[in-house]
Design a protein around this motif. Structure first.
Motif, PDB file in Angstrom:
ATOM      1  N   THR A 154      37.022  22.797  37.858  1.00  0.00           N
ATOM      2  CA  THR A 154      36.288  23.702  36.970  1.00  0.00           C
ATOM      3  C   THR A 154      36.444  25.195  37.281  1.00  0.00           C
ATOM      4  N   ILE A 155      36.745  25.544  38.525  1.00  0.00           N
ATOM      5  CA  ILE A 155      36.827  26.973  38.895  1.00  0.00           C
ATOM      6  C   ILE A 155      37.990  27.640  38.163  1.00  0.00           C
ATOM      7  N   LYS A 156      37.689  28.779  37.560  1.00  0.00           N
ATOM      8  CA  LYS A 156      38.717  29.569  36.875  1.00  0.00           C
ATOM      9  C   LYS A 156      38.837  30.921  37.570  1.00  0.00           C
ATOM     10  N   ASP A 191      40.875  36.913  34.818  1.00  0.00           N
ATOM     11  CA  ASP A 191      42.110  37.628  34.463  1.00  0.00           C
ATOM     12  C   ASP A 191      42.306  38.859  35.347  1.00  0.00           C
ATOM     13  N   GLU A 192      41.200  39.538  35.655  1.00  0.00           N
ATOM     14  CA  GLU A 192      41.274  40.742  36.485  1.00  0.00           C
ATOM     15  C   GLU A 192      41.780  40.402  37.894  1.00  0.00           C
ATOM     16  N   VAL A 193      41.244  39.340  38.458  1.00  0.00           N
ATOM     17  CA  VAL A 193      41.658  38.927  39.807  1.00  0.00           C
ATOM     18  C   VAL A 193      43.111  38.447  39.792  1.00  0.00           C
ATOM     19  N   LEU A 194      43.479  37.723  38.771  1.00  0.00           N
ATOM     20  CA  LEU A 194      44.862  37.259  38.629  1.00  0.00           C
ATOM     21  C   LEU A 194      45.822  38.454  38.601  1.00  0.00           C
ATOM     22  N   ALA A 195      45.463  39.477  37.836  1.00  0.00           N
ATOM     23  CA  ALA A 195      46.318  40.672  37.741  1.00  0.00           C
ATOM     24  C   ALA A 195      46.449  41.357  39.107  1.00  0.00           C
ATOM     25  N   GLN A 196      45.354  41.391  39.860  1.00  0.00           N
ATOM     26  CA  GLN A 196      45.388  42.022  41.190  1.00  0.00           C
ATOM     27  C   GLN A 196      46.245  41.211  42.158  1.00  0.00           C
ATOM     28  N   ILE A 197      46.090  39.892  42.121  1.00  0.00           N
ATOM     29  CA  ILE A 197      46.881  39.036  43.011  1.00  0.00           C
ATOM     30  C   ILE A 197      48.373  39.190  42.710  1.00  0.00           C
ATOM     31  N   ASN A 198      48.694  39.348  41.435  1.00  0.00           N
ATOM     32  CA  ASN A 198      50.103  39.520  41.043  1.00  0.00           C
ATOM     33  C   ASN A 198      50.700  40.826  41.565  1.00  0.00           C
ATOM     34  N   PRO A 209      37.393  26.000  47.615  1.00  0.00           N
ATOM     35  CA  PRO A 209      38.206  25.762  46.411  1.00  0.00           C
ATOM     36  C   PRO A 209      38.595  27.049  45.681  1.00  0.00           C
ATOM     37  N   ILE A 210      37.728  28.059  45.741  1.00  0.00           N
ATOM     38  CA  ILE A 210      38.031  29.348  45.115  1.00  0.00           C
ATOM     39  C   ILE A 210      39.174  30.026  45.860  1.00  0.00           C
ATOM     40  N   ILE A 211      39.049  30.069  47.189  1.00  0.00           N
ATOM     41  CA  ILE A 211      40.096  30.676  48.020  1.00  0.00           C
ATOM     42  C   ILE A 211      41.424  29.956  47.796  1.00  0.00           C
ATOM     43  N   TYR A 212      41.366  28.638  47.725  1.00  0.00           N
ATOM     44  CA  TYR A 212      42.578  27.834  47.501  1.00  0.00           C
ATOM     45  C   TYR A 212      43.236  28.185  46.163  1.00  0.00           C
ATOM     46  N   LYS A 213      42.415  28.263  45.109  1.00  0.00           N
ATOM     47  CA  LYS A 213      42.965  28.579  43.774  1.00  0.00           C
ATOM     48  C   LYS A 213      43.575  29.980  43.747  1.00  0.00           C
ATOM     49  N   MET A 214      42.955  30.912  44.451  1.00  0.00           N
ATOM     50  CA  MET A 214      43.491  32.277  44.517  1.00  0.00           C
ATOM     51  C   MET A 214      44.810  32.282  45.286  1.00  0.00           C
ATOM     52  N   ALA A 215      44.842  31.601  46.417  1.00  0.00           N
ATOM     53  CA  ALA A 215      46.046  31.583  47.253  1.00  0.00           C
ATOM     54  C   ALA A 215      47.224  30.926  46.533  1.00  0.00           C
ATOM     55  N   GLU A 216      46.936  29.925  45.706  1.00  0.00           N
ATOM     56  CA  GLU A 216      47.984  29.220  44.987  1.00  0.00           C
ATOM     57  C   GLU A 216      48.703  30.106  43.967  1.00  0.00           C
ATOM     58  N   LYS A 251      29.867  30.729  39.184  1.00  0.00           N
ATOM     59  CA  LYS A 251      31.208  30.212  38.854  1.00  0.00           C
ATOM     60  C   LYS A 251      32.332  30.823  39.712  1.00  0.00           C
ATOM     61  N   GLY A 252      31.989  31.236  40.930  1.00  0.00           N
ATOM     62  CA  GLY A 252      33.016  31.735  41.839  1.00  0.00           C
ATOM     63  C   GLY A 252      33.435  33.177  41.623  1.00  0.00           C
ATOM     64  N   VAL A 253      32.818  33.857  40.658  1.00  0.00           N
ATOM     65  CA  VAL A 253      33.255  35.208  40.304  1.00  0.00           C
ATOM     66  C   VAL A 253      32.968  36.208  41.428  1.00  0.00           C
ATOM     67  N   SER A 254      31.775  36.130  42.027  1.00  0.00           N
ATOM     68  CA  SER A 254      31.429  37.076  43.102  1.00  0.00           C
ATOM     69  C   SER A 254      32.372  36.934  44.285  1.00  0.00           C
ATOM     70  N   THR A 255      32.690  35.696  44.659  1.00  0.00           N
ATOM     71  CA  THR A 255      33.609  35.453  45.775  1.00  0.00           C
ATOM     72  C   THR A 255      34.985  36.040  45.472  1.00  0.00           C
ATOM     73  N   GLN A 256      35.495  35.759  44.281  1.00  0.00           N
ATOM     74  CA  GLN A 256      36.804  36.300  43.885  1.00  0.00           C
ATOM     75  C   GLN A 256      36.810  37.819  43.973  1.00  0.00           C
ATOM     76  N   ASN A 257      35.786  38.437  43.389  1.00  0.00           N
ATOM     77  CA  ASN A 257      35.747  39.906  43.329  1.00  0.00           C
ATOM     78  C   ASN A 257      35.634  40.526  44.716  1.00  0.00           C
ATOM     79  N   GLU A 258      34.809  39.934  45.577  1.00  0.00           N
ATOM     80  CA  GLU A 258      34.611  40.526  46.906  1.00  0.00           C
ATOM     81  C   GLU A 258      35.864  40.384  47.769  1.00  0.00           C
ATOM     82  N   ILE A 259      36.560  39.278  47.646  1.00  0.00           N
ATOM     83  CA  ILE A 259      37.812  39.116  48.404  1.00  0.00           C
ATOM     84  C   ILE A 259      38.849  40.126  47.922  1.00  0.00           C
ATOM     85  N   MET A 260      38.942  40.306  46.610  1.00  0.00           N
ATOM     86  CA  MET A 260      39.921  41.260  46.087  1.00  0.00           C
ATOM     87  C   MET A 260      39.522  42.699  46.391  1.00  0.00           C
TER      88      MET A 260
END
Length: 201
Positions: A57-59, A62-69, A93-100, A183-192
């Motif tokens: 379910t974790i998505k 788009d902003e985090v995806l652009a930064q990771i790219n 699972p959030i960290i894993y999806k970001m790393a992938e 939905k994992g948004v805070s974790t994504q944003n803080e890591i980025m």
């Protein structure tokens, strides 16, 4: 390279290896870690269900995806965790999806109780709170760290502890509800934000 980091990396797991280890131990009626109890086994079983759900379910936004790219430097994300830890189950699972999403991110997971020296280097208010994400550069120098919780979740627990003196079952339930709504948004944003602050993206 820091000796404790070098030692931990030698004992590290990929995400899938970590998941397989936790599952295998549950089948034996065990949890990861030095301490074994019915409660820790129960939490491990709950967390396995949570992680199975979150992986579906974790998505990643788009902003985090652009930064990771934009990441052009190779980094290692070294995470200290345990299978019984509810926060680790929500965040891994959030960290894993970001790393992938990037070939430049190498995700490694180590168990807290097997890496006490490393854990002692990354205490939170003097405690061995997990999960802890340690970001390493190509030479395995520490760039920064994140965890054990995103700021809104940290504040939720801290405020409750001030008011009630303990972290008990009611607030643990509230914390899980918060993770569900966030939905994992805070974790994504803080890591980025951490990655950006170190000029990696």
């Amino acid at each position: 390279m820091n000796t404790n980091i070098k030692s931990a990396l030698l004992k590290s797991y990929s995400y899938q290896e970590y998941r397989s280890l936790v599952s295998a131990l549950i089948l034996e009626g065990k949890s990861t870690g030095n301490t074994q109890s019915d409660d820790l086994l129960h939490y491990s079983e709950l967390n396995e269900s949570r992680m199975n759900r979150l992986e579906k379910t974790i998505k990643i936004t788009d902003e985090v995806l652009a930064q990771i790219n934009q990441l052009e430097t190779k980094v290692t994300w070294l995470v200290i965790a345990e299978g019984w830890c509810g926060d680790a189950a929500q965040i891994l699972p959030i960290i894993y999806k970001m790393a992938e999403l990037s070939e430049n991110i190498d995700l490694k997971i180590v168990l807290r109780d097997e890496n006490e020296a490393l854990m002692n280097d990354f205490l939170t208010n003097g405690g061995k709170a997990i999960p802890k994400l340690i970001i390493l550069d190509e030479e395995y120098n520490v760039i920064g760290d994140f965890g054990p919780r995103p700021e809104p979740a940290r504040k939720l627990i801290a405020d409750y502890k001030v008011a009630n003196g303990v972290v008990d079952e009611p607030i643990k339930i509230e914390l899980q509800k918060w993770y569900l709504q966030d939905k994992g948004v805070s974790t994504q944003n803080e890591i980025m934000q951490l990655m950006k602050s170190k000029e990696l993206v």
